[in-house]
Enzyme design. Structure first.
Site, PDB file in Angstrom:
ATOM      1  N   SER A 144     -29.757  40.542  48.914  1.00 33.07           N
ATOM      2  CA  SER A 144     -30.048  41.436  47.784  1.00 33.07           C
ATOM      3  C   SER A 144     -29.664  40.735  46.482  1.00 33.07           C
ATOM      4  O   SER A 144     -28.942  39.733  46.501  1.00 33.07           O
ATOM      5  CB  SER A 144     -29.206  42.706  47.958  1.00 33.07           C
ATOM      6  OG  SER A 144     -29.090  43.412  46.740  1.00 33.07           O
ATOM      7  N   TYR A 157     -22.038  48.190  48.927  1.00 29.39           N
ATOM      8  CA  TYR A 157     -23.303  47.479  49.151  1.00 29.39           C
ATOM      9  C   TYR A 157     -23.191  46.021  48.683  1.00 29.39           C
ATOM     10  O   TYR A 157     -23.591  45.092  49.388  1.00 29.39           O
ATOM     11  CB  TYR A 157     -24.397  48.224  48.382  1.00 29.39           C
ATOM     12  CG  TYR A 157     -25.806  47.741  48.592  1.00 29.39           C
ATOM     13  CD1 TYR A 157     -26.518  48.086  49.734  1.00 29.39           C
ATOM     14  CD2 TYR A 157     -26.453  46.973  47.618  1.00 29.39           C
ATOM     15  CE1 TYR A 157     -27.834  47.666  49.913  1.00 29.39           C
ATOM     16  CE2 TYR A 157     -27.766  46.551  47.787  1.00 29.39           C
ATOM     17  CZ  TYR A 157     -28.452  46.901  48.929  1.00 29.39           C
ATOM     18  OH  TYR A 157     -29.756  46.488  49.098  1.00 29.39           O
TER      19      TYR A 157
HETATM   20  C1  GCO Z   1     -28.848  49.283  43.321  1.00 30.66           C
HETATM   21  C2  GCO Z   1     -28.959  48.488  44.599  1.00 30.66           C
HETATM   22  C3  GCO Z   1     -30.230  48.486  45.347  1.00 30.66           C
HETATM   23  C4  GCO Z   1     -31.309  47.466  45.051  1.00 30.66           C
HETATM   24  C5  GCO Z   1     -31.395  46.125  45.602  1.00 30.66           C
HETATM   25  C6  GCO Z   1     -31.439  44.988  44.609  1.00 30.66           C
HETATM   26  O1  GCO Z   1     -28.837  48.628  42.280  1.00 30.66           O
HETATM   27  O2  GCO Z   1     -28.692  50.476  43.354  1.00 30.66           O
HETATM   28  O3  GCO Z   1     -28.618  47.245  44.314  1.00 30.66           O
HETATM   29  O4  GCO Z   1     -30.756  49.702  45.125  1.00 30.66           O
HETATM   30  O5  GCO Z   1     -32.484  47.968  45.567  1.00 30.66           O
HETATM   31  O6  GCO Z   1     -30.788  45.861  46.776  1.00 30.66           O
HETATM   32  O7  GCO Z   1     -31.690  43.782  45.201  1.00 30.66           O
END
Ligand code: GCO
Length: 260
Positions: A144, A157
């Site tokens: 991500s 996350y």
């Molecule tokens: C956010 C999260 C994810 C993104 C993603 C970016 O900013 O809320 O990071 O929603 O979708 O993973 O690469």
């Protein structure tokens, strides 16, 4: 193009029932791969399989949770027995919890790490053991923007996705000698159900992402297919431990003031 051809290859895509997982699965299928999809939700799996079959792709589905190592092990055995060897593993299943760090429940933090990071390890270990025996394999971890950058409200996350980036490098280090290439894809901001709450009209985040992305738009899930095919194919046979960011240029830039 023979280098990118996936005929006679079988790809397991965890959580490949919707969104980015589905778009990548479709790319792999178009390059010739047979699909095996895992999900925790029977209705979603059925719907996805019906879609894949309507497109003429060979696809099967298995219900299990990537965090349950015992059931996952049984299901991997079942897949290899019923469908055949898994040549390509896409660790795509993931969840997010958006909550400020000060109020994040420990239980929620743990669950995100468990699905996004520990689950990818469990799957890699189970499938990796088989790949080692066969001296062949491709593992693609879906990372991500948050593998590199922080953002308000996504502590669990970001910790998980940062960890997944390092897990990619570590597995690549251990398994390159077995002809297994472990790499990652780092999607930028994509229009999926996961980002729906932050994309809705009127949410300033929507405008922010469009102006923060040099390409000037949210990613379309189909934008990921080419990179998935590359990392799943012979074309990447000497590529180990890399994260390819497919982000419309976000990580290339410091951004710009609103009047530019
Ligand atoms: C956010 C999260 C994810 C993104 C993603 C970016 O900013 O809320 O990071 O929603 O979708 O993973 O690469």
């Amino acid at each position: 193009m023979k280098l990118f051809d996936l005929t006679n290859k079988r790809a397991l895509i965890t959580g490949g029932t919707h969104g980015l997982g589905m778009a990548m699965a479709e790319g792999l299928a178009q390059a010739g791969a047979e699909l095996v999809i895992s999900s925790t939700t029977p209705s979603k799996l059925e719907e996805a399989l019906a879609y894949y079959k309507s497109k003429g792709y060979k696809a099967s589905g298995y219900i299990f949770d990537v965090t349950d190592e015992k059931i996952a092990a049984e299901q991997i055995e079942a897949i290899e027995k019923n469908q055949g060897p898994i040549h390509i593993l896409v660790n795509n299943a993931g969840i997010i919890k958006r909550e400020p760090a000060v109020s994040m429940l420990i239980e929620d933090f743990r669950r995100v790490i468990d699905v996004d990071l520990v689950g990818a390890f469990i799957m890699s270990q189970l499938v990796g053991r088989k790949m080692i025996e066969r001296n062949e394999g491709k593992i693609i971890n879906i990372c991500s923007m948050m593998s590199e950058l922080g953002r308000n409200s996504v502590s669990a996350y970001a910790a998980a996705k940062g960890g997944l980036k390092m897990l990619t490098k570590n597995l690549a280090t251990e398994w390159a000698k077995h002809n297994i290439q472990v790499n990652g894809i780092g999607p930028g901001y994509f229009a999926t159900s996961q980002t729906e709450p932050i994309r809705v009209d009127g949410n300033p985040f929507n405008e922010f992402i469009i102006s923060r992305t040099p390409a000037g738009r949210w990613g379309d899930p189909e934008d990921l297919a080419g990179t998935a095919v590359f990392l799943a194919s012979e074309a990447s046979r000497f590529v180990n431990g890399q994260i390819i960011y497919v982000d419309g240029g976000i990580l290339a830039t410091i951004g710009k003031p609103s009047n530019e």
